[in-house]
Design an enzyme around this catalytic site. Sequence first.
Site, PDB file in Angstrom:
ATOM      1  N   ASN A 135     -56.965  25.600   0.340  1.00 40.54           N
ATOM      2  CA  ASN A 135     -56.297  26.902   0.406  1.00 40.54           C
ATOM      3  C   ASN A 135     -57.165  28.036  -0.155  1.00 40.54           C
ATOM      4  OD1 ASN A 135     -53.882  28.825   0.223  1.00 40.54           O
ATOM      5  ND2 ASN A 135     -54.468  28.580  -1.923  1.00 40.54           N
ATOM      6  N   ALA A 136     -58.158  27.699  -0.978  1.00 49.44           N
ATOM      7  CA  ALA A 136     -58.943  28.759  -1.635  1.00 49.44           C
ATOM      8  C   ALA A 136     -59.599  29.647  -0.585  1.00 49.44           C
ATOM      9  CB  ALA A 136     -60.018  28.134  -2.521  1.00 49.44           C
ATOM     10  N   GLN A 165     -60.034  39.853  13.955  1.00 49.01           N
ATOM     11  CA  GLN A 165     -59.473  41.071  13.343  1.00 49.01           C
ATOM     12  C   GLN A 165     -60.590  42.076  13.091  1.00 49.01           C
ATOM     13  OE1 GLN A 165     -56.519  42.463  12.634  1.00 49.01           O
ATOM     14  NE2 GLN A 165     -57.589  44.157  11.660  1.00 49.01           N
ATOM     15  N   GLY A 169     -49.741  34.360   9.005  1.00 50.17           N
ATOM     16  CA  GLY A 169     -49.946  35.758   9.350  1.00 50.17           C
ATOM     17  C   GLY A 169     -50.105  36.553   8.063  1.00 50.17           C
ATOM     18  N   TYR A 195     -64.533  36.748   7.825  1.00 48.65           N
ATOM     19  CA  TYR A 195     -63.293  35.990   7.562  1.00 48.65           C
ATOM     20  C   TYR A 195     -62.794  35.299   8.826  1.00 48.65           C
ATOM     21  CZ  TYR A 195     -58.513  35.484   5.573  1.00 48.65           C
ATOM     22  OH  TYR A 195     -57.307  35.020   5.101  1.00 48.65           O
ATOM     23  N   ILE A 213     -50.349  32.368  -1.909  1.00 43.01           N
ATOM     24  CA  ILE A 213     -49.908  31.238  -1.079  1.00 43.01           C
ATOM     25  C   ILE A 213     -50.091  29.921  -1.840  1.00 43.01           C
ATOM     26  CG2 ILE A 213     -50.443  29.946   1.031  1.00 43.01           C
ATOM     27  CD1 ILE A 213     -50.897  32.620   2.456  1.00 43.01           C
TER      28      ILE A 213
HETATM   29  N1  CAA Z   1     -59.070  48.462  16.171  1.00 41.75           N
HETATM   30  C1  CAA Z   1     -59.923  49.418  16.637  1.00 41.75           C
HETATM   31  N2  CAA Z   1     -60.433  50.382  15.873  1.00 41.75           N
HETATM   32  C2  CAA Z   1     -60.079  50.394  14.591  1.00 41.75           C
HETATM   33  C3  CAA Z   1     -59.205  49.424  14.029  1.00 41.75           C
HETATM   34  C4  CAA Z   1     -58.690  48.465  14.893  1.00 41.75           C
HETATM   35  N3  CAA Z   1     -57.838  47.503  14.447  1.00 41.75           N
HETATM   36  N4  CAA Z   1     -59.047  49.707  12.715  1.00 41.75           N
HETATM   37  C5  CAA Z   1     -59.817  50.790  12.457  1.00 41.75           C
HETATM   38  N5  CAA Z   1     -60.407  51.216  13.590  1.00 41.75           N
HETATM   39  C6  CAA Z   1     -61.299  52.372  13.740  1.00 41.75           C
HETATM   40  C7  CAA Z   1     -60.723  53.573  13.021  1.00 41.75           C
HETATM   41  O1  CAA Z   1     -59.817  54.242  13.868  1.00 41.75           O
HETATM   42  C8  CAA Z   1     -61.966  54.390  12.692  1.00 41.75           C
HETATM   43  O2  CAA Z   1     -62.361  55.056  13.851  1.00 41.75           O
HETATM   44  P1  CAA Z   1     -63.059  56.500  13.768  1.00 41.75           P
HETATM   45  O3  CAA Z   1     -64.327  56.261  12.994  1.00 41.75           O
HETATM   46  O4  CAA Z   1     -63.276  56.856  15.182  1.00 41.75           O
HETATM   47  O5  CAA Z   1     -62.074  57.357  13.036  1.00 41.75           O
HETATM   48  C9  CAA Z   1     -63.027  53.320  12.422  1.00 41.75           C
HETATM   49  O6  CAA Z   1     -62.545  52.112  13.071  1.00 41.75           O
HETATM   50  C10 CAA Z   1     -63.226  53.043  10.947  1.00 41.75           C
HETATM   51  O7  CAA Z   1     -61.959  52.627  10.395  1.00 41.75           O
HETATM   52  P2  CAA Z   1     -61.600  52.788   8.865  1.00 41.75           P
HETATM   53  O8  CAA Z   1     -61.415  54.247   8.534  1.00 41.75           O
HETATM   54  O9  CAA Z   1     -60.456  51.887   8.509  1.00 41.75           O
HETATM   55  O10 CAA Z   1     -62.965  52.305   8.185  1.00 41.75           O
HETATM   56  P3  CAA Z   1     -63.223  51.901   6.728  1.00 41.75           P
HETATM   57  O11 CAA Z   1     -64.693  51.620   6.619  1.00 41.75           O
HETATM   58  O12 CAA Z   1     -62.580  52.821   5.766  1.00 41.75           O
HETATM   59  O13 CAA Z   1     -62.410  50.503   6.573  1.00 41.75           O
HETATM   60  C11 CAA Z   1     -61.843  48.254   7.001  1.00 41.75           C
HETATM   61  C12 CAA Z   1     -62.804  49.405   7.345  1.00 41.75           C
HETATM   62  C13 CAA Z   1     -61.946  47.927   5.501  1.00 41.75           C
HETATM   63  C14 CAA Z   1     -62.298  47.049   7.785  1.00 41.75           C
HETATM   64  C15 CAA Z   1     -60.407  48.686   7.352  1.00 41.75           C
HETATM   65  O14 CAA Z   1     -60.367  49.056   8.717  1.00 41.75           O
HETATM   66  C16 CAA Z   1     -59.425  47.574   7.142  1.00 41.75           C
HETATM   67  O15 CAA Z   1     -59.014  47.292   6.024  1.00 41.75           O
HETATM   68  N6  CAA Z   1     -58.994  46.892   8.227  1.00 41.75           N
HETATM   69  C17 CAA Z   1     -58.031  45.818   8.176  1.00 41.75           C
HETATM   70  C18 CAA Z   1     -58.701  44.505   7.892  1.00 41.75           C
HETATM   71  C19 CAA Z   1     -57.635  43.425   7.704  1.00 41.75           C
HETATM   72  O16 CAA Z   1     -56.718  43.292   8.494  1.00 41.75           O
HETATM   73  N7  CAA Z   1     -57.751  42.659   6.631  1.00 41.75           N
HETATM   74  C20 CAA Z   1     -56.797  41.650   6.326  1.00 41.75           C
HETATM   75  C21 CAA Z   1     -56.853  41.349   4.850  1.00 41.75           C
HETATM   76  S1  CAA Z   1     -55.586  40.216   4.374  1.00 41.75           S
HETATM   77  C22 CAA Z   1     -56.059  38.775   5.054  1.00 41.75           C
HETATM   78  O17 CAA Z   1     -57.111  38.606   5.556  1.00 41.75           O
HETATM   79  C23 CAA Z   1     -55.060  37.659   4.978  1.00 41.75           C
HETATM   80  C24 CAA Z   1     -54.816  37.074   6.295  1.00 41.75           C
HETATM   81  O18 CAA Z   1     -55.270  35.986   6.565  1.00 41.75           O
HETATM   82  C25 CAA Z   1     -54.002  37.817   7.300  1.00 41.75           C
END
Ligand code: CAA
Length: 246
Positions: free
Chosen positions: A88-89, A147, A184, A153, A14
């Site tokens: 922005n960082a 999230q 987003g 974050y 970005i």
């Molecule tokens: N809501 C509810 N439950 C959720 C969920 C959600 N959104 N996402 C995952 N779960 C549940 C899973 O179903 C799983 O349940 P079970 O144990 O019953 O199977 C449990 O939580 C663990 O999930 P993961 O297998 O994904 O766990 P993990 O430890 O491997 O990973 C995590 C955890 C790294 C947080 C991963 O879930 C993830 O990457 N999530 C997305 C985070 C995200 O959106 N990051 C954005 C990055 S980009 C950014 O931030 C830029 C911006 O501004 C938008």
Amino acid sequence: MKKVALVTGSKGGIGSAISSQLVNDGYRVIATYFTGAYTCAVEWQNEKGFNDEQVRLFELDVTNTDECAERLNQLLEEEGTIDVIVNNAGITRDGVFKKMSASAWFDVIETNLNSLFNVTQPLFAAMCEKGGGRIVNISSVNGLKGQFGQTNYSAAKAGMIGFSKALAAEGARSGVTVNVVAPGYTGTPMVEKMKPEVLDAIKNEIPMKRLAKPEEIAQAVGYLVSDAGAYITGETISVNGGLYMQ
Ligand code: CAA
């Protein structure tokens, strides 16, 4: 004389688009890069085709309060003015809260939130004295909606919004506007490093069914710093394809 815009994290997905937008809009951009990353920064500048008049590369650790005070005061003297700041960082250290380490929490708060104090504080008084300036802070949809896996974050990105409203109140009488752009999920290395199945599930939740383009975020910044944005302050503009509607 060209207006001068400081952009932190300028060679990220970005940040790079924001730098291009501001250069195209006629600003001289001060592009900050992290301590020791000079070679990468020069490569970025060459790839983008910016000359040294358009973009000045500037080493800055946005988490270091003393360094920011010293280097930004010096920058202000050298440039004569800083008209625009784009904070922005940002970094992610995602993980569920139960397993989150203290460093994952504090690193994100330091880089994404405390940096607003470090970078803005040394420059804000001069903007007020000059009688105008624009500050745009890049938050996130996840600061608005929360999230899963991003307590650190989301906390930092929500904090940026509170900061911006409070500073907008302080800057208004001097013509300094302070606003937030809340992107987003955007097609950047930060998002691309997510697990593909997690990213696919998120994309599916986005009403527009696609990621934002970095340029779409940059255009919102361009608008806020333009003459057309002069009466907007303390506002948050979401650019999220309908993922979260307030
Ligand atoms: N809501 C509810 N439950 C959720 C969920 C959600 N959104 N996402 C995952 N779960 C549940 C899973 O179903 C799983 O349940 P079970 O144990 O019953 O199977 C449990 O939580 C663990 O999930 P993961 O297998 O994904 O766990 P993990 O430890 O491997 O990973 C995590 C955890 C790294 C947080 C991963 O879930 C993830 O990457 N999530 C997305 C985070 C995200 O959106 N990051 C954005 C990055 S980009 C950014 O931030 C830029 C911006 O501004 C938008």
